[in-house]
Design a protein around this motif. Structure first.
Motif, short mmCIF file in Angstrom:
data_model
loop_
_atom_site.label_atom_id
_atom_site.label_comp_id
_atom_site.label_asym_id
_atom_site.label_seq_id
_atom_site.Cartn_x
_atom_site.Cartn_y
_atom_site.Cartn_z
N THR A 5 8.07 -4.07 2.05
CA THR A 5 8.25 -2.98 3.01
C THR A 5 7.25 -1.87 2.73
O THR A 5 6.65 -1.81 1.64
N PRO A 6 7.03 -0.96 3.69
CA PRO A 6 6.11 0.16 3.43
C PRO A 6 6.52 1.01 2.23
O PRO A 6 5.65 1.44 1.47
N ALA A 7 7.81 1.23 2.06
CA ALA A 7 8.25 2.02 0.92
C ALA A 7 7.95 1.31 -0.39
O ALA A 7 7.53 1.93 -1.38
N ALA A 13 -0.37 11.01 1.75
CA ALA A 13 -0.59 9.57 1.98
C ALA A 13 0.62 8.92 2.64
O ALA A 13 0.47 8.05 3.51
N TRP A 14 1.83 9.33 2.26
CA TRP A 14 3.03 8.75 2.88
C TRP A 14 3.15 9.19 4.33
O TRP A 14 3.65 8.43 5.17
N GLU A 15 2.72 10.41 4.65
CA GLU A 15 2.74 10.85 6.04
C GLU A 15 1.76 10.05 6.90
O GLU A 15 2.00 9.86 8.09
N ARG A 16 0.68 9.56 6.29
CA ARG A 16 -0.33 8.76 7.01
C ARG A 16 -0.38 7.34 6.46
O ARG A 16 -1.45 6.75 6.33
N TRP A 17 0.77 6.80 6.11
CA TRP A 17 0.79 5.54 5.39
C TRP A 17 0.15 4.38 6.14
O TRP A 17 -0.56 3.57 5.51
N PRO A 18 0.33 4.19 7.44
CA PRO A 18 -0.37 3.06 8.09
C PRO A 18 -1.88 3.14 7.93
O PRO A 18 -2.54 2.13 7.74
N GLU A 19 -2.41 4.35 7.97
CA GLU A 19 -3.86 4.51 7.80
C GLU A 19 -4.27 4.27 6.35
O GLU A 19 -5.27 3.59 6.08
N THR A 74 11.28 10.23 -5.17
CA THR A 74 11.27 11.69 -5.09
C THR A 74 10.08 12.19 -4.28
O THR A 74 10.20 13.12 -3.47
N VAL A 75 8.93 11.56 -4.49
CA VAL A 75 7.74 11.96 -3.74
C VAL A 75 7.90 11.63 -2.26
O VAL A 75 7.54 12.43 -1.39
N ARG A 76 8.47 10.47 -1.95
CA ARG A 76 8.67 10.10 -0.55
C ARG A 76 9.65 11.05 0.12
O ARG A 76 9.43 11.49 1.25
#
Length: 416
Positions: free
Chosen positions: A154-156, A195-201, A329-331
């Motif tokens: 998964t992305p997470a 990076a998590w906000e723009r994870w697909p990129e 926590t970062v996510r």
């Protein structure tokens, strides 16, 4: 007499991708074709096009590289999360300054022949991070774009794997840039939140660790950090006197030179990759690197050897207890920050709409000329206060009082 058609060539970007997938520098490819590396650089940038025999030799070499990339893509690739040190890496901890794994596209930064700068960074891996179920040489001509993580991840989970692999080393690198432990940890966490906000990129980026590293460096070296209250209070220096001297000397360097030195001699990037990440030309990056090395060698002569400098930077960064937060926590922090920014944007939009509506409601519908300001009238005698009556005035007043109070008698008209 008919002219034979010219050998077909791929686009300039595809030419560069084929060379990088084969782990060849521009100088090495130029030697195989029989031209200078400036000519190869012009071919790959699209400024010029090869002709004649050089074109045929160049096209044949690119076809060979494409065939080799296709054969490598057909081989099964194991699913691996690289955490060990690569070949030739110094004998330091696995989570020290250098990221030991190769980037997702299999590039090797061995382009130091183009600049003439030699050192520990020449030919070292750029250190991107997680290799999972993809071929390192994948590209537009050899296969699909690499994916970060296997098909069932998964992305997470992919984000957590990238964070756990690269966050400790990135915190140590940020510590060398700033000399502040809390700022180093905050910079890396803020970069991973972006990076998590723009994870697909970021997940499809050829070097996701490089993306996060550039964001963390920009945040750590931002000039606005000096205005924070935390920045005014110095942190305790390293316990070892040698580490303290090296860190103080490193912090005296200008931020561009310090960043170039850490990337080249600390992380192990090649000079072109260092120049690209610092948004500078290759000669400018080489000049910054030479000036930074001279400044360190003047204060610490034993660090004139790039290999010794690379080892000492890793030791100084590894000596500190720099812990990063957990990936969940970062996510959560990234998602909370996104919610706060979204709500702030909505509140600002509502306030702007309300202000506009109030302005339209209270604005006048027609023009009302302003009242002219008053003017001073001149030539009028001033008002005099009443005083004592004269004899004539007294006589006139008595005469008026003696007459009839209701006026004279009515006169009746008569017919004549």
């Amino acid at each position: 007499m008919t002219r034979s058609p010219a050998s077909p060539l791929p686009p300039p970007k595809a030419r560069r991708r084929l060379r990088e997938n084969a782990a060849l520098t521009q100088a090495q490819l130029a030697a195989r074709v029989g031209v200078t590396h400036e000519t190869v650089r012009a071919w790959e940038s699209g400024r010029s096009t090869p002709r004649g025999r050089k074109r045929e030799a160049y096209a044949k070499l690119l076809s060979t590289l494409a065939a080799e990339a296709a054969s490598r893509q057909a081989e099964p690739v194991p699913v691996v999360v690289a955490v060990g040190a690569g070949p030739g890496a110094p004998d330091v901890a696995a989570d020290s300054l250098v990221l030991p794994a190769k980037p997702l596209d299999g590039r090797e930064s061995g382009a130091s022949e183009e600049s003439g700068v030699s050192g520990a960074g020449a030919g070292a891996d750029s250190g991107a991070g997680v290799v999972a179920g993809t071929e390192p040489g994948a590209g537009p001509l050899s296969g699909p774009e690499p994916e970060l993580g296997p098909a069932g991840m998964t992305p997470a989970q992919a984000f957590d794997a990238l964070y756990e692999f690269s966050a400790p080393a990135l915190v140590r690198q940020a510590y060398l840039l700033t000399g502040r432990r809390e700022l180093a940890r905050e910079s890396v966490e803020r970069a991973f939140q972006s990076a998590w906000e723009r994870w697909p990129e970021v997940a499809r980026d050829r070097d996701p660790v490089g993306w996060v590293r550039a964001t963390a460096y920009e945040y750590a070296l931002s000039p606005w950090q000096r205005f924070r209250l935390r920045h005014r209070h110095p942190e305790p220096p390293p316990a070892d006197p040698g580490d303290r001297t090296l860190l103080n000397t490193l912090l005296r360097l200008p931020p561009p030179r310090r960043r170039t030195l850490v990337l080249y001699d600390g992380v192990g990037l090649g000079l072109p990759e260092t120049a690209a990440e610092t948004e500078a030309s290759t000669p400018t990056a080489a000049n910054r690197l030479l000036r930074a090395r001279e400044a360190l060698a003047d204060r610490l002569p034993e660090l004139a050897d790039p290999q010794v400098l690379h080892r000492r930077l890793a030791e100084v960064a590894s000596a500190e207890r720099l812990r990063a937060a957990k990936p969940p926590t970062v996510r959560r922090g990234s998602e909370r920050r996104a919610r706060i920014l979204t709500r702030a944007a909505i509140a600002f939009t509502v306030a702007l709409i309300g202000t506009t509506a109030l302005t339209l409601r209270t604005a006048p519908t027609h023009y009302e000329p302003p009242v002219s300001p008053g003017e001073t009238v001149r030539g009028v005698p001033p008002r005099v206060a009443p005083g004592a009556l004269s004899d004539e005035q007294l006589e006139l007043r008595q005469k008026l009082r003696d007459q009839l109070q209701h006026g004279p008698e009515r006169l009746t008209p008569r017919l004549g």
